[in-house]
Scaffold this motif. Structure first.
Motif, PDB file in Angstrom:
ATOM      1  N   LYS A  11     -15.799 -11.994 -31.855  1.00  0.00           N
ATOM      2  CA  LYS A  11     -14.983 -12.965 -32.131  1.00  0.00           C
ATOM      3  C   LYS A  11     -13.341 -12.569 -32.196  1.00  0.00           C
ATOM      4  CE  LYS A  11     -13.537 -13.280 -37.139  1.00  0.00           C
ATOM      5  NZ  LYS A  11     -12.899 -14.115 -37.203  1.00  0.00           N
ATOM      6  N   GLY A  12     -12.265 -13.849 -32.271  1.00  0.00           N
ATOM      7  CA  GLY A  12     -11.006 -14.169 -32.083  1.00  0.00           C
ATOM      8  C   GLY A  12     -10.245 -13.319 -33.104  1.00  0.00           C
ATOM      9  N   GLY A  13      -9.221 -12.667 -32.525  1.00  0.00           N
ATOM     10  CA  GLY A  13      -7.840 -12.597 -33.317  1.00  0.00           C
ATOM     11  C   GLY A  13      -8.405 -10.749 -34.407  1.00  0.00           C
ATOM     12  N   VAL A  14      -9.208 -10.148 -33.816  1.00  0.00           N
ATOM     13  CA  VAL A  14      -9.323  -8.809 -34.542  1.00  0.00           C
ATOM     14  C   VAL A  14      -8.800  -7.489 -34.161  1.00  0.00           C
ATOM     15  CG1 VAL A  14     -11.752  -9.948 -34.804  1.00  0.00           C
ATOM     16  CG2 VAL A  14     -11.379  -8.247 -33.015  1.00  0.00           C
ATOM     17  N   GLY A  15      -7.622  -8.018 -33.063  1.00  0.00           N
ATOM     18  CA  GLY A  15      -7.384  -6.565 -32.359  1.00  0.00           C
ATOM     19  C   GLY A  15      -7.693  -6.117 -31.140  1.00  0.00           C
ATOM     20  N   LYS A  16      -8.523  -6.817 -30.948  1.00  0.00           N
ATOM     21  CA  LYS A  16      -9.435  -6.130 -29.263  1.00  0.00           C
ATOM     22  C   LYS A  16      -8.271  -5.779 -28.230  1.00  0.00           C
ATOM     23  CE  LYS A  16     -11.169  -9.604 -27.447  1.00  0.00           C
ATOM     24  NZ  LYS A  16     -10.592  -9.646 -26.073  1.00  0.00           N
ATOM     25  N   THR A  17      -7.365  -6.978 -27.605  1.00  0.00           N
ATOM     26  CA  THR A  17      -6.243  -6.097 -26.716  1.00  0.00           C
ATOM     27  C   THR A  17      -5.453  -5.752 -27.283  1.00  0.00           C
ATOM     28  OG1 THR A  17      -6.110  -9.342 -25.727  1.00  0.00           O
ATOM     29  CG2 THR A  17      -4.582  -7.807 -25.064  1.00  0.00           C
ATOM     30  N   THR A  18      -4.792  -5.632 -28.249  1.00  0.00           N
ATOM     31  CA  THR A  18      -3.919  -4.253 -28.871  1.00  0.00           C
ATOM     32  C   THR A  18      -4.547  -3.783 -28.548  1.00  0.00           C
ATOM     33  OG1 THR A  18      -3.079  -6.163 -30.573  1.00  0.00           O
ATOM     34  CG2 THR A  18      -3.005  -3.695 -30.821  1.00  0.00           C
ATOM     35  N   THR A  19      -5.715  -3.080 -29.263  1.00  0.00           N
ATOM     36  CA  THR A  19      -6.248  -1.618 -29.520  1.00  0.00           C
ATOM     37  C   THR A  19      -6.961  -1.334 -27.663  1.00  0.00           C
ATOM     38  OG1 THR A  19      -7.776  -2.217 -31.125  1.00  0.00           O
ATOM     39  CG2 THR A  19      -8.279  -0.466 -29.879  1.00  0.00           C
ATOM     40  N   ALA A  20      -7.090  -2.611 -27.010  1.00  0.00           N
ATOM     41  CA  ALA A  20      -7.169  -1.519 -25.276  1.00  0.00           C
ATOM     42  C   ALA A  20      -5.989  -1.236 -25.050  1.00  0.00           C
ATOM     43  CB  ALA A  20      -7.388  -3.280 -24.036  1.00  0.00           C
ATOM     44  N   ILE A  21      -4.834  -1.738 -25.164  1.00  0.00           N
ATOM     45  CA  ILE A  21      -3.565  -1.901 -24.303  1.00  0.00           C
ATOM     46  C   ILE A  21      -3.019  -0.251 -25.814  1.00  0.00           C
ATOM     47  CG2 ILE A  21      -0.766  -1.987 -24.644  1.00  0.00           C
ATOM     48  CD1 ILE A  21      -1.445  -5.019 -25.131  1.00  0.00           C
ATOM     49  N   ASN A  22      -3.278  -0.482 -26.875  1.00  0.00           N
ATOM     50  CA  ASN A  22      -2.300   0.855 -26.875  1.00  0.00           C
ATOM     51  C   ASN A  22      -3.479   2.598 -27.463  1.00  0.00           C
ATOM     52  OD1 ASN A  22      -0.047   0.005 -28.130  1.00  0.00           O
ATOM     53  ND2 ASN A  22      -1.438  -2.121 -28.665  1.00  0.00           N
ATOM     54  N   LEU A  23      -4.825   1.634 -26.976  1.00  0.00           N
ATOM     55  CA  LEU A  23      -5.818   3.306 -26.619  1.00  0.00           C
ATOM     56  C   LEU A  23      -5.313   3.541 -25.482  1.00  0.00           C
ATOM     57  CD1 LEU A  23      -8.359   5.151 -27.802  1.00  0.00           C
ATOM     58  CD2 LEU A  23      -9.847   2.632 -27.074  1.00  0.00           C
ATOM     59  N   ALA A  24      -5.074   2.849 -24.538  1.00  0.00           N
ATOM     60  CA  ALA A  24      -5.104   3.604 -23.104  1.00  0.00           C
ATOM     61  C   ALA A  24      -3.964   3.773 -22.997  1.00  0.00           C
ATOM     62  CB  ALA A  24      -5.018   1.582 -21.751  1.00  0.00           C
ATOM     63  N   ALA A  25      -2.563   3.727 -23.370  1.00  0.00           N
ATOM     64  CA  ALA A  25      -1.572   4.556 -23.187  1.00  0.00           C
ATOM     65  C   ALA A  25      -1.747   5.762 -24.141  1.00  0.00           C
ATOM     66  CB  ALA A  25      -0.273   3.182 -24.231  1.00  0.00           C
ATOM     67  N   GLN A  42      -7.117 -15.228 -20.195  1.00  0.00           N
ATOM     68  CA  GLN A  42      -6.146 -15.214 -21.187  1.00  0.00           C
ATOM     69  C   GLN A  42      -4.893 -14.873 -20.792  1.00  0.00           C
ATOM     70  OE1 GLN A  42      -6.678 -16.208 -26.036  1.00  0.00           O
ATOM     71  NE2 GLN A  42      -8.923 -15.065 -25.114  1.00  0.00           N
ATOM     72  N   ALA A  43      -5.385 -13.332 -20.475  1.00  0.00           N
ATOM     73  CA  ALA A  43      -4.511 -12.209 -19.970  1.00  0.00           C
ATOM     74  C   ALA A  43      -3.192 -11.353 -20.274  1.00  0.00           C
ATOM     75  CB  ALA A  43      -3.559 -12.798 -19.031  1.00  0.00           C
ATOM     76  N   ASN A  44      -3.326 -11.424 -22.147  1.00  0.00           N
ATOM     77  CA  ASN A  44      -2.905 -10.793 -22.504  1.00  0.00           C
ATOM     78  C   ASN A  44      -3.023  -9.906 -22.967  1.00  0.00           C
ATOM     79  OD1 ASN A  44      -2.350 -13.602 -24.122  1.00  0.00           O
ATOM     80  ND2 ASN A  44      -4.091 -13.248 -25.572  1.00  0.00           N
ATOM     81  N   THR A  45      -3.364  -8.819 -21.925  1.00  0.00           N
ATOM     82  CA  THR A  45      -3.171  -7.380 -21.726  1.00  0.00           C
ATOM     83  C   THR A  45      -2.401  -7.116 -20.643  1.00  0.00           C
ATOM     84  OG1 THR A  45      -5.403  -5.783 -22.517  1.00  0.00           O
ATOM     85  CG2 THR A  45      -4.835  -5.472 -21.262  1.00  0.00           C
TER      86      THR A  45
END
Length: 262
Positions: A11-25, A42-45
């Protein structure tokens, strides 16, 4: 040996990319060596870590997946010292077609990452919302899966298909794959439905739901447009605190697993 964690939800729009970026950082700031992989066309990360997918179209996950470059060729140093990235590109859409005739096509990413896996404490994969061959490759390469869940009832209904896909992978190419946990994102405690969904999640999935909740936060939504993880954009905001706490919880899980393995 590094731990590979896929961040997945169809499901899109659930914070998946936000979580990937910020958990990694956050893991990198906590002095872990981290690689984040953008496995979404989509290359958002990629853009969220201040790299344009159009800057270099020959050194992305697409080229790695089709075998035209090695993993060493696609690693990029981010603004955070211990954080590297493998970027994505819209070309990744075509990789699934090109991989159809490859032997053991579900394991292409796992094999490609093997030379550098021991170099990192954590490898975080931001999966595509599609449950296609690239996502199957991500789940095959992964040791575990983190599932971001927006606290809406429709989000709960959509979990079934993802869990079914995870079971199929467990029953075939990656029997050791486990669910690291569900992380509730975009949470607003003033909204009754959010509290109800959180309660239902915890009742149904018990300890599989992370203690840390990612609260709805304006600064968190602003950070990607500046090409920065939240910890570089505004270290004092709730979003930064939330993801640092999530990173610490992930590290606790890893320590517990190491202890059980001794």
């Amino acid at each position: 040996m590094g731990k590979i964690i896929a961040i997945a939800n169809q499901k899109g729009g659930v914070g998946k990319t936000t979580t990937a970026i910020n958990l990694a950082a956050s893991l990198a700031v906590l002095e872990k060596n981290v690689l984040v992989i953008d496995a979404d066309p989509q290359a958002n990360t990629t853009s969220g870590l201040n790299f344009s997918p159009d800057d270099d179209q020959k050194r992305t996950l697409y080229e790695l997946m089709i075998g035209s470059v090695s993993v060493e060729d696609v690693l990029i140093q981010t603004e955070i010292e211990r954080l590297h990235m493998i970027p994505s590109h819209i070309n990744l859409v075509g990789a699934e077609v090109e991989m159809l005739d490859m032997p053991e096509r579900e394991s292409v990413l796992k094999k490609a990452l093997a030379p550098v896996k021991d170099r990192y404490d954590y490898i975080i994969i931001d999966c595509s919302p599609s449950l296609g061959l690239i996502t199957i490759n991500s789940l095959t390469a992964a040791d575990s899966v983190i599932i971001p869940v927006q606290p809406e009832f429709f989000a709960l209904e959509g979990l079934g298909k993802l869990l079914q896909t995870i079971r199929l992978v467990q029953g075939g190419v990656n029997p050791d794959l486990r669910i690291e946990g569900f992380v509730v994102t975009m949470f607003d405690g003033r909204t009754k439905v959010h509290s109800q969904v959180l309660s239902e999640l915890r009742e149904h999935f018990k300890d599989m739901v992370f203690r840390t909740i990612i609260q709805r936060n304006i600064r968190l939504s602003e950070a990607p447009s500046h090409g920065k993880p939240i910890i570089l954009y505004d270290i004092m905001c709730n979003g930064s605190t939330n993801y640092l706490n999530l990173a610490k919880e992930v590290m606790e899980h890893n320590n517990d697993t190491d202890e059980q393995g001794k």
